[in-house]
Design a protein around this motif. Structure first.
Motif, mmCIF file in Angstrom:
data_model
loop_
_atom_site.group_PDB
_atom_site.id
_atom_site.type_symbol
_atom_site.label_atom_id
_atom_site.label_comp_id
_atom_site.label_asym_id
_atom_site.label_seq_id
_atom_site.Cartn_x
_atom_site.Cartn_y
_atom_site.Cartn_z
ATOM 1 N N LYS A 68 0.787 -1.424 0.064
ATOM 2 C CA LYS A 68 -0.040 -0.128 -0.029
ATOM 3 C C LYS A 68 0.983 1.139 -0.085
ATOM 4 C CE LYS A 68 -3.533 -2.826 1.913
ATOM 5 N NZ LYS A 68 -4.822 -2.812 2.914
ATOM 6 N N HIS A 114 -8.764 -2.918 -6.233
ATOM 7 C CA HIS A 114 -8.569 -3.049 -4.663
ATOM 8 C C HIS A 114 -9.803 -2.429 -4.020
ATOM 9 C CE1 HIS A 114 -7.256 -2.724 -0.577
ATOM 10 N NE2 HIS A 114 -6.425 -3.835 -0.680
ATOM 11 N N GLU A 117 -9.809 -0.238 -1.667
ATOM 12 C CA GLU A 117 -9.270 1.099 -1.297
ATOM 13 C C GLU A 117 -9.470 2.150 -2.476
ATOM 14 O OE1 GLU A 117 -5.711 0.119 0.518
ATOM 15 O OE2 GLU A 117 -6.939 -1.030 2.272
ATOM 16 N N GLU A 165 -11.440 -10.253 -0.959
ATOM 17 C CA GLU A 165 -10.902 -9.410 0.072
ATOM 18 C C GLU A 165 -12.362 -8.624 0.705
ATOM 19 O OE1 GLU A 165 -6.657 -8.354 0.122
ATOM 20 O OE2 GLU A 165 -7.801 -6.771 -1.302
ATOM 21 N N ALA A 184 -12.602 -6.928 6.627
ATOM 22 C CA ALA A 184 -11.729 -7.694 7.079
ATOM 23 C C ALA A 184 -10.198 -6.901 6.950
ATOM 24 C CB ALA A 184 -11.613 -9.128 6.498
ATOM 25 N N ILE A 185 -10.314 -5.892 6.112
ATOM 26 C CA ILE A 185 -8.993 -5.247 5.517
ATOM 27 C C ILE A 185 -8.424 -4.429 6.625
ATOM 28 C CG2 ILE A 185 -7.766 -3.988 3.700
ATOM 29 C CD1 ILE A 185 -9.583 -5.117 1.710
ATOM 30 N N SER A 228 -6.600 -9.029 6.794
ATOM 31 C CA SER A 228 -5.970 -9.244 8.073
ATOM 32 C C SER A 228 -5.317 -10.718 8.140
ATOM 33 C CB SER A 228 -7.113 -9.100 9.343
ATOM 34 O OG SER A 228 -7.353 -7.653 9.078
ATOM 35 N N VAL A 229 -4.686 -11.254 7.136
ATOM 36 C CA VAL A 229 -4.175 -12.284 7.021
ATOM 37 C C VAL A 229 -2.671 -12.049 7.747
ATOM 38 C CG1 VAL A 229 -2.811 -14.163 5.562
ATOM 39 C CG2 VAL A 229 -4.775 -13.113 4.859
ATOM 40 N N LEU A 238 -3.489 -12.505 -0.224
ATOM 41 C CA LEU A 238 -3.075 -11.111 -0.621
ATOM 42 C C LEU A 238 -2.910 -10.483 0.654
ATOM 43 C CD1 LEU A 238 -2.278 -8.946 -2.643
ATOM 44 C CD2 LEU A 238 -4.633 -8.056 -3.032
ATOM 45 N N VAL A 239 -1.699 -10.061 1.013
ATOM 46 C CA VAL A 239 -1.247 -9.698 2.338
ATOM 47 C C VAL A 239 -0.932 -8.234 2.515
ATOM 48 C CG1 VAL A 239 0.155 -10.157 4.391
ATOM 49 C CG2 VAL A 239 -0.435 -11.873 2.707
ATOM 50 N N GLY A 240 -1.799 -7.431 3.278
ATOM 51 C CA GLY A 240 -1.213 -6.059 3.511
ATOM 52 C C GLY A 240 -0.329 -5.833 4.650
ATOM 53 N N GLY A 241 -0.939 -5.243 5.631
ATOM 54 C CA GLY A 241 0.053 -4.979 6.857
ATOM 55 C C GLY A 241 1.289 -5.953 7.095
#
Ligand code: PGA
Length: 249
Positions: free
Chosen positions: A12, A94, A96, A166, A170-171, A212-213, A231-234
């Motif tokens: 991101k 996405h 966002e 997604e 949950a994101i 939130s994985v 697909l992993v963010g944080g």
């Protein structure tokens, strides 16, 4: 044919030259499952740095792409420019971008088509808001989002697509979907692909989960028959990303 596990790291709007170089060096030196395809998606400014520093086994994805080939589109990047810089994937749709930037289903579909025509792979994101889930519309929403893309793609184009389910709620919230919730929607998406595109596309397409994985919840999710990756963010910014890539080991 078994579907190859796929894990994307969506940084991101996070990171600096230094922190992104550190993430890449950690991944370059890690012991990773050779059966997992890994794609890194830094902010656009760091795509070149990522491509030059990441081991060639990693793919690089833009977080966005435009649907026009060139011209007066201030602030946008074209498929050809991404290709020129060794970027082989783009994230499209996405939440966002759908929610904050007001991008609609057809815009996501046009971008997907342009990216594929220009030789990129697409990680196509779909997902419902909390309100849509609570009113029982989850499957309607995700199949509407996917259907808009299906109306612009040929059957062959789907070989270049990974679908990311997604749920918006949950994101970045720490509220991961339960394994049952994820599996249920993934199965519904696969059925939609089988019925409206083709059974063989449905069999082969990767449907990955995002929202939130982390290194704690990834293993259970990875056991679900229709969950083909993440697909992993944080968590992609942290060393624990390695454990998520290795969720199936
Ligand atoms: P998150 O983001 O892992 O931080 O929830 C996932 C995504 O938006 O791709």
């Amino acid at each position: 044919m078994a579907r190859k596990f796929f894990v994307g790291g969506n940084f991101k709007m996070n990171g600096t030259q230094k922190s992104i170089a550190d993430i890449i060096s950690n991944l370059n030196n890690a012991n990773l499952d050779p059966n997992t395809e890994v794609v890194l998606s830094p902010p656009a400014l760091y795509l070149l740095l990522t491509r030059s520093q990441a081991d060639p086994k990693f793919g690089v994805a833009a977080q966005n792409v435009f649907d026009k080939p060139m011209g007066a589109y201030t602030g946008e990047l074209s498929v050809e420019q991404l290709h020129d810089c060794g970027v082989s994937w783009a994230l499209v749709g996405h939440s966002e971008r759908r929610v904050i930037l007001k991008e609609d289903d057809d815009f996501a579909a046009r971008k997907t088509k342009a990216a594929i025509d220009g030789g990129l792979g697409v990680i196509l994101c779909v997902g419902e808001t909390l309100e849509e889930r609570e009113s029982g519309k989850t499957v309607d929403v995700v199949t509407r989002q996917l259907g808009a893309v299906a109306s612009r793609l040929s059957v062959q184009d789907w070989a270049k697509v990974v679908i990311a389910y997604e749920p918006v709620w949950a994101i970045g919230t720490g509220k991961v979907a339960t394994t049952e919730q994820a599996q249920e929607v993934h199965a519904a998406l696969r059925k939609f692909v089988a019925d409206s595109i083709s059974p063989s596309v449905a069999e082969n397409i990767r449907i990955i989960y995002g929202g939130s994985v982390n290194d704690k919840n990834c293993q259970e999710l990875a056991k679900q028959p229709d969950v083909d990756g993440f697909l992993v963010g944080g968590a992609s910014l942290k060393p624990a990303f390695v454990d998520i890539i290795n969720a199936r080991l």
